[in-house]
Design an enzyme around this catalytic site. Structure first.
Site, short mmCIF file in Angstrom:
data_model
loop_
_atom_site.label_atom_id
_atom_site.label_comp_id
_atom_site.label_asym_id
_atom_site.label_seq_id
_atom_site.Cartn_x
_atom_site.Cartn_y
_atom_site.Cartn_z
N GLY A 131 1.13 -1.27 0.00
CA GLY A 131 -0.07 0.13 -0.08
C GLY A 131 0.77 1.23 -0.15
O GLY A 131 1.88 1.23 0.62
N LYS A 132 0.20 2.17 -0.63
CA LYS A 132 0.85 3.78 -0.70
C LYS A 132 -0.06 4.75 -0.38
O LYS A 132 -1.09 4.42 -1.07
CB LYS A 132 1.64 3.90 -2.05
N ALA A 190 0.87 9.63 3.44
CA ALA A 190 1.86 9.71 4.47
C ALA A 190 3.24 8.77 4.30
O ALA A 190 4.02 9.10 5.18
CB ALA A 190 1.21 9.43 5.76
N VAL A 245 3.70 1.15 2.83
CA VAL A 245 3.55 0.30 3.51
C VAL A 245 3.82 -0.99 2.94
O VAL A 245 3.75 -1.36 1.79
CB VAL A 245 1.89 -0.05 4.03
N ASP A 265 -9.26 10.16 11.37
CA ASP A 265 -9.25 9.51 10.16
C ASP A 265 -10.08 8.25 10.19
O ASP A 265 -9.33 7.25 9.49
CB ASP A 265 -7.81 9.55 9.67
#
Length: 971
Positions: free
Chosen positions: A695-696, A699, A702, A814
């Site tokens: 994942g990107k 922030a 991952v 969030d």
């Protein structure tokens, strides 16, 4: 004679071979179908009894004729949709195929067209994908074809137009695109045609008007057609139901529809239709349900509609209609639902409205109607909802409504009503909401109020009510909103008010109340808002007031209160506090939440002392003159110059030393463990490879990694505190806080590897990824309702821990489906991969410099005022609940500027019955679910996404509601 003798056996052998060949073909097709369709939860075939060694006519879902040819194939979990006749129903007499708790996925094989004797094919309510296979034109015997609610794509199959025997064709609930084939107009035997819920476009073929046998036609919802309703549809003389709602229709309503004498349902709502309502529609004398709402229609209600004697539902809301509501509406003998809200109707209502004894729902909100409210609205005792907001009605509320025991909701706010509240009005057994605010109602509140668990809203603001608040108000034990502000109420606040254990909003402001604030008010543990301002209250604040742990708004300004402010108030999580214009004294407590409020919150308390208030600043009046100027200007300039030189020299020396130290140590890694770890930073660094990225985000990135001990971890790579970061913005403290969290439904932060340039956060790995990816991706159909509900409860528990039990308290800021991770058992864990967006450790509300969060999840007050607290998380969690119910993303599916909350709100406001709107919102991939459970979660979700933060429950209340019985709220 010999040739004839030899010919007969040859013919017999030929037909025998043909029959055996056909039977073999049917068996091979079914076996091919078995390999193509699988049970999606276990990965194997869902057709376990389709054994090639057994007779194919005994296969589940298969029906054969006397010649053992397959004539019906029913692989749905739901009975045939909309059977039209005994003959069609006879083709579907099979028991529905139930495959454990799941249905079938895969593609429809083209070999299915070899079942040439097939008369009924029902593959609805599965998860079949791909394009519709070719060859269906060979199924000349086919009478029923139902593939509703799958994931089929591509254009609609044109070759179906050659199936002359087809009577039922249901291709809705898929992802078919393109236009409706004109060839469908050749299926003259068609009685049922449904193409709803696809992604079709283009013009509706006027040639469909040739289908003289058509009884039901469904073309709406998610389709976006160009143009309007074909005039030729007036030729469908046998049509009973025509549903073309929400499919982008434009133009005027064809007058030819008035020729449809058999039509009982006409749904054209949520389109762009314009012009007048054709008087010719009165020719539909069998019509029972007419919905033309949410269009751009003008003019008035045609007088000719008096001919619609069977009409039960009449919806014209959200148009541009004007004129009076004609007397004919009151004379419709079967009318049950009348919704005309958001138009420009004027004049008085017909005096006889409701006297037919059938009226159930009347909503005339936001018009310019005037006159008296008709007295016979509840004749027959069936009226449930009476909503007349924002009009010009005057006179008293009819006394007959005080005896209308069927009423569940009464909303008469913002009119010119006078007189008193009818006797018995607040004791009606089923009423859940009474809203009479902004009128001229006088008199006192009823002294006798019967116990009620149903009444949730009592809104009587800004009237002329006088007298005292009766003690019987404590009998309203189900009340969660009590608004009596802006009246002339006197006397004291009755201590019996504490009987309302569920009370969350209490507003008694702008009255003439006196006496003390009852100390027992702290027993109302659910209070989130207390407004007692603009009264004559005396005494002090209840000493136990800080025990109201979920109180957000407290306003007691403009009273005669005195005494000290309880010191424990600094631990309350308040977003609004106003103690101004009283007689409080002593020192103002400091720390915690109180430090966030400016002086206006405590103004006009002359004896209140604080370093922030002028009264606490000592003023020196006799200081010697020389003390005011310790240095001459020349000496001051020399001192400043020397100081600047010294600072520059030290800075240069420190900068050089830091540069040398950074060069030497920038690559040194430090491991900060928060659990017992069997790995090192070196092990973590070896996992930072491009092929390990899972994942990107904005922030950071991952990675998925496996430690030498076999532990799988997720590694979040974040920028460090090097030269590109002036400070860590509390990052280190937040890391330590998260590392101390121990809760089953919070993702565990195992440790942190860091150097001067990079931070690597090491989390436990969640094999099933995020709820958002799972729910909105190709795997979404795996999430059955029971699993979704479990995930909702578990995620709520995690957030509840952050808000109420964690030390220090944490506001997530969030909350979204992508930040709810699922482990191997699909247990939910709240995560925060946007760690830099955390609030300060205190967990207090704060006014932010910019909006952080994800579009579609951001609470209104956060977006508008930049002020955030735990109620902002509650709003975001409500959006997640709507995702779980609908299967839709928060944004991007409802048009520009419309998110899921506004879309659902629009659906609710236009719905006749709550169960109807909830059922229409449920994810189409959920083919079997308990409606009451869905309605319960929906009620919780709608409370969470209230626009005013004070009206939202706390996460502790959310957990309680999700774990408890069905909510008392009515949509």
């Amino acid at each position: 004679m010999k040739p004839t003798i030899w010919f007969l056996p040859s013919v017999f052998v030929f037909f025998a071979v043909a029959i055996i060949s056909s039977l073999a073909d049917d068996l091979s097709v079914l076996l091919k179908l078995k390999t193509s369709l699988v049970n999606r939860s276990v990965g194997g075939s869902g057709l376990d009894d389709w054994d090639p060694s057994a007779s194919h006519c005994n296969f589940t879902g298969v029906t054969c004729d006397q010649g053992y040819r397959v004539i019906a194939l029913n692989l749905t979990r739901v009975p045939l949709f909309g059977s039209l006749s005994a003959e069609i129903a006879s083709l579907d007499h099979l028991a529905s195929l139930v495959l454990a708790e799941d249905n079938l996925t895969g593609k429809i094989p083209p070999e299915i067209s070899n079942l040439t004797s097939l008369r009924c094919l029902n593959l609805s309510n599965n998860n079949l994908s791909g394009r519709f296979p070719p060859g269906f034109g060979r199924l000349s015997e086919l009478e029923v074809l139902d593939v509703y609610n799958n994931n089929l794509t591509g254009p609609l199959p044109v070759e179906l137009g050659v199936l002359r025997r087809l009577r039922l064709l249901h291709l809705g609930g898929n992802y078919f695109n393109g236009s409706i084939p004109m060839e469908y107009s050749n299926i003259l035997s068609l009685e049922y045609l449904a193409l709803t819920g696809d992604s079709l476009s283009g013009r509706i073929p006027p040639e469909l008007g040739r289908l003289q046998n058509l009884q039901q036609l469904y073309l709406g919802y998610y389709n976006t057609f160009q143009g309007g309703i074909p005039q030729e549809f007036g030729n469908l003389s046998r049509l009973v139901r025509l549903d073309m709602g929400e499919c982008n229709l434009s133009g005027e309503i064809p007058t030819s529809l008035g020729r449809l004498k058999s039509l009982d349902t006409l749904f054209l709502q949520f389109n762009n239709l314009s012009g007048l309502i054709p008087p010719e529609l009165s020719g539909m004398t069998s019509l029972k349900s007419l919905d033309l709402s949410n269009n751009h229609l003008t003019g008035g209600i045609p007088e000719s509609f008096s001919a619609l004697q069977q009409l039960t539902l009449f919806n014209l809301f959200r148009n541009q209609l004007f004129g009076s509501v004609p007397a004919l509406v009151a004379e419709l003998p079967a009318l049950e639902v009348l919704q005309l809200w958001e138009n420009n109707f004027t004049g008085e209502l017909p005096e006889d409205l409701g006297k037919n004894g059938r009226l159930v729902l009347l909503d005339l909100t936001t018009n310019r109607l005037t006159g008296l409210i008709p007295t016979g609205l509840c004749t027959g005792g069936r009226l449930q909802k009476l909503i007349l907001l924002d009009n010009f009605f005057f006179g008293p509320i009819p006394e007959s409504l005080g005896d209308c025991k069927s009423l569940t909701r009464v909303r008469l706010a913002r009119n010119y009503l006078n007189g008193s509240i009818p006797a018995g009005f607040l004791s009606l057994p089923n009423v859940d909401m009474v809203e009479l605010s902004d009128n001229y109602i006088t008199g006192s509140l009823p002294s006798e109020i019967s116990p009620s668990t149903n009444l949730g809203w009592l809104i009587l603001s800004r009237n002329g009510l006088s007298g005292s608040i009766p003690a019987g108000i404590g009998n309203l034990i189900g009340l969660h909103t009590l608004l009596l502000d802006g009246n002339r109420l006197t006397g004291s606040i009755p201590p019996e008010i504490t009987g309302m254990k569920q009370l969350s909003v209490l507003n008694l402001s702008h009255n003439e109340l006196s006496g003390d604030i009852p100390s027992s008010i702290v027993l109302c543990k659910s209070l989130g808002t207390i407004d007692l301002s603009e009264n004559n209250l005396s005494g002090g604040l209840p000493i136990d007031l800080p025990n109201l742990s979920i109180l957000n708004n407290l306003n007691v300004s403009h009273n005669l209160l005195s005494g000290q402010i309880p010191s424990e108030m600094n631990r309350m999580s308040l977003t609004l506090l106003d103690l101004s214009f009283n007689n409080f004294s002593g020192e103002l407590p400091t720390g915690g939440e109180l430090d966030f409020f400016n002086q206006s919150s405590f103004a006009a308390n002359p004896h209140l002392c604080s370093p922030r208030l002028a009264a606490c600043i000592p003023i020196a009046t006799d200081a010697p003159t020389g003390s005011k100027q310790l240095l001459s200007p020349q000496k001051l300039r020399l001192a400043i110059g020397f100081l600047v030189f010294l600072v520059i020299a030290v800075a240069l020396w420190l900068g050089r030393a830091c540069w040398i130290r950074r060069c030497r140590h920038s690559q040194e890694w430090k491991l900060t463990p928060f659990h017992r770890l069997d790995f090192t930073c070196r092990d973590v660094l070896e996992c930072l490879k491009e092929d390990m990225v899972i994942g990107k985000g904005g922030a950071g990135t991952v990675y998925r990694g496996t430690m030498p001990c076999g532990t799988e971890v997720a590694i979040k790579k974040l920028p460090g505190m090097g030269k590109n970061n002036r400070n860590d913005h509390g990052f280190s403290a937040e890391i330590r806080t998260l590392g101390r969290i121990r809760h089953r439904n919070i993702v565990r932060l195992l440790g942190c590897c860091s150097n001067a340039e990079t931070n690597l956060l090491v989390y436990e790995y969640m094999p099933n990824g995020s709820l958002g990816d799972f729910l909105h991706g190709k795997k979404g159909e795996h999430l059955r309702w029971e699993m979704r509900y479990k995930i909702a409860v578990e995620a709520a528990r995690g957030l509840c821990y952050l808000h109420h039990d964690c030390s220090p308290l944490i506001v997530h800021r969030d909350v979204k489906s992508n930040n709810i991770l699922l482990d191997s058992d699909f247990e939910a864990h709240v995560a925060d991969f946007g760690l830099a967006k955390f609030l300060r450790d205190t967990g207090a509300s704060e006014c932010m410099s910019s909006v952080a969060g994800s579009y579609g999840y951001i609470a209104p007050e956060y977006a508008y005022t930049l002020r955030v607290d735990e109620k902002s998380d509650v709003y975001s969690f409500g959006v997640v609940l709507l995702e779980l119910i609908t299967g839709r993303k928060p944004v991007g599916e409802f048009g520009e500027g419309v998110d899921i909350v506004r879309w659902v709100g629009k659906m609710v406001s236009s719905s006749v019955e709550p169960a109807t709107v909830v059922a229409s919102l449920v994810d189409s991939r959920l083919s079997d679910y308990p409606l009451e459970s869905v309605k319960h979660m929906f009620n919780v979700a709608m409370r969470c996404v209230e626009e005013e933060s004070s009206k939202r429950p706390t996460m502790r209340e959310v957990v309680h509601m999700l774990n408890g019985p069905a909510s008392l709220l009515i949509i």
